[in-house]
Design an enzyme around this catalytic site. Structure first.
Site, short mmCIF file in Angstrom:
data_model
loop_
_atom_site.label_atom_id
_atom_site.label_comp_id
_atom_site.label_asym_id
_atom_site.label_seq_id
_atom_site.Cartn_x
_atom_site.Cartn_y
_atom_site.Cartn_z
N GLY A 12 0.97 -1.13 -0.08
CA GLY A 12 -0.18 -0.02 -0.04
C GLY A 12 0.90 1.38 0.01
N GLU A 123 6.09 -5.71 5.48
CA GLU A 123 6.69 -6.99 5.68
C GLU A 123 6.57 -7.89 4.29
OE1 GLU A 123 4.15 -9.84 7.45
OE2 GLU A 123 5.83 -11.20 7.02
N THR A 145 5.02 1.53 6.05
CA THR A 145 3.67 1.00 6.59
C THR A 145 3.20 2.02 7.47
OG1 THR A 145 2.21 -0.71 7.37
CG2 THR A 145 4.50 -0.81 8.00
N ASP A 147 0.93 1.13 9.17
CA ASP A 147 0.53 0.09 10.49
C ASP A 147 1.74 0.26 11.58
OD1 ASP A 147 -1.39 -0.43 8.41
OD2 ASP A 147 -0.70 -2.32 8.18
N GLN A 294 -6.29 7.94 5.39
CA GLN A 294 -5.32 7.88 6.14
C GLN A 294 -3.85 7.97 5.21
OE1 GLN A 294 -6.37 5.11 9.79
NE2 GLN A 294 -7.73 4.75 8.03
N ARG A 295 -3.93 7.46 4.22
CA ARG A 295 -2.91 7.09 3.40
C ARG A 295 -2.50 8.43 2.16
NH1 ARG A 295 -3.40 0.90 2.05
NH2 ARG A 295 -3.27 1.88 -0.08
O1 F6P Z 1 -0.92 -2.29 5.23
C1 F6P Z 1 -1.43 -0.80 4.86
C2 F6P Z 1 -2.85 -1.00 4.90
O2 F6P Z 1 -3.09 0.37 4.67
C3 F6P Z 1 -3.68 -1.55 6.01
O3 F6P Z 1 -3.64 -0.68 7.14
C4 F6P Z 1 -4.90 -1.69 5.24
O4 F6P Z 1 -5.39 -2.71 5.93
C5 F6P Z 1 -4.36 -2.42 4.17
O5 F6P Z 1 -3.30 -1.51 3.76
C6 F6P Z 1 -5.46 -1.87 2.93
O6 F6P Z 1 -4.97 -2.08 1.72
P1 F6P Z 1 -5.52 -1.76 0.28
O7 F6P Z 1 -4.92 -0.45 -0.22
O8 F6P Z 1 -5.19 -2.75 -0.54
O9 F6P Z 1 -6.98 -1.74 0.39
#
Ligand code: F6P
Length: 367
Positions: A12, A123, A145, A147, A294-295
């Site tokens: 992600g 990871e 990450t 997380d 959040q990202r």
């Molecule tokens: O590992 C990072 C993360 O943002 C997690 O917190 C979340 O569960 C996951 O990726 C979401 O992934 P995607 O972008 O594939 O929906």
């Protein structure tokens, strides 16, 4: 001697990736430093993580143009200001036993004349980097990450920005929660680690924080909310990690799909908690899933700084021939750890140390 560094971002995305790419590139190509080195570097970005390295056809110029991006100081000059990743990301696993494409990838690495891979990721990405290292390919890792659950480092890129976003959104929710006297349940990301919920909840002053590491009792949640009834506070904020689960029950997943690394998407626990609260207490409740907000956006000062330090340290690791290792922050110092240490497990919240199991919140004793 000249060496080609290939950088890629896996998993992600998050704010801080572009900064790390910029600083790997800048420190590899820095004209002052170049004079002092016995080696010169060329830097390329691989588009879309491991997927790009599998799909590129090294003999086809069009394919190379699509999957590779030549990086120099001018190209990356402003990148650290921006979120996301300018070289794309994917959750592709070249070693997926159901569709193993690692041989093709290794062949491509050789054909493209790539000497070193800098893998920026969590990871899963570190796991692939480690397998490549075992196959004799020079790799170094940079942890990212939101997380913050990577073992071997106290800090992974993206975490601080995400915590700030949680704090800002909770601040926003407070005004409307207050006007209507409602409970707001706010769901954070974090997978099976509660760091985002705990730190986001603590710095935003949430009344209740629910984390995956400590399955919660819905009756206790309601009891805590009732304790506030009639006091001057007319609303409450409950922060719940997407991986949190009620005692004796499974977590809530979005669907049945499994990604290339075997992960399922979590999501929906906030709705469950809000509905249960309303049912049990009669308090009007709403929920908000912060999800990919959040990202998003621009990196915080900490993520810009950490991206810079990790990027520079990746080049230092290359020069020191510290391959098969990941840049890391331990006890406030930048260092590196073997990739092997960062994989196959995650770093959970230490409940005894950081979580108050009575109040469902951060501890009120620290030392
Ligand atoms: O590992 C990072 C993360 O943002 C997690 O917190 C979340 O569960 C996951 O990726 C979401 O992934 P995607 O972008 O594939 O929906």
């Amino acid at each position: 001697m000249s060496m080609k560094i290939a950088i890629l971002t896996g998993g992600g995305d998050c704010p801080g990736l572009n900064g790390a790419i910029k600083w790997v590139t800048k420190s590899a190509l820095d004209s002052q430093l170049v004079k002092k080195r016995s080696v010169e570097f060329e830097v390329i970005g691989i588009m879309e993580g491991w997927k790009g390295l599998i799909e590129v056809d090294p003999d086809d110029p069009e394919s190379r143009a699509r999957h590779l991006k030549y990086l120099d100081e001018e190209v990356v000059r402003t990148w650290d200001r921006y979120g996301g990743t300018n070289i794309g990301a994917s959750r592709t696993n070249p070693f997926n036993p159901k569709n193993d494409r690692s041989e093709r990838m290794v062949e491509n690495i050789k054909k493209l004349g790539i000497d070193i891979i800098v893998a920026i990721g969590g990871e899963d990405t570190m796991g692939v980097a480690y397998k490549l290292h075992r196959l004799g390919i020079k790799t170094v890792g940079i942890p990212k990450t939101i997380d913050n659950d990577l073992v071997g480092t106290d800090y992974s890129l993206g975490f601080d920005t995400a915590v700030n976003i949680i704090m800002e959104e909770v601040d926003r929710l407070r005004t409307t929660a207050g006007s209507h006297g409602r409970i707001f349940v706010v769901e954070t990301m974090g997978r099976h680690a509660g760091w985002l919920a705990l730190h986001g909840g603590e710095c935003s002053g949430a009344y209740i924080i629910l984390i995956p590491e400590y399955p919660f009792d819905m009756n206790r949640v309601c009891e805590l909310l009732r304790e506030r009834e009639g006091r001057e506070i007319q609303y409450s904020i409950v922060v719940v990690s997407e991986g949190a689960k009620p005692k004796g029950r499974e977590g809530i997943y979005k669907d049945e799909k499994v990604d290339d690394f075997g992960h399922r998407s979590l999501g929906g626990i906030a709705r469950y908690v809000a509905e249960e609260i309303e049912k049990e207490t009669g308090f009007e409740s709403r929920y908000v899933i912060l999800s990919h907000l959040q990202r998003g956006g621009t990196p915080s000062s900490r993520d810009r700084l950490m991206a810079r330090w990790y990027g520079i340290s990746a080049v230092d690791m290359i020069l020191n021939e510290d391959f098969g290792r990941m840049a890391s922050l331990l006890h406030g110092e930048i260092t590196s750890v073997p990739l092997k240490e960062a994989i196959d497990r995650m770093k959970p919240v230490d409940v005894d140390k950081y979580y108050d199991t009575e109040r469902y919140n951060g501890r009120r004793t620290i030392l």
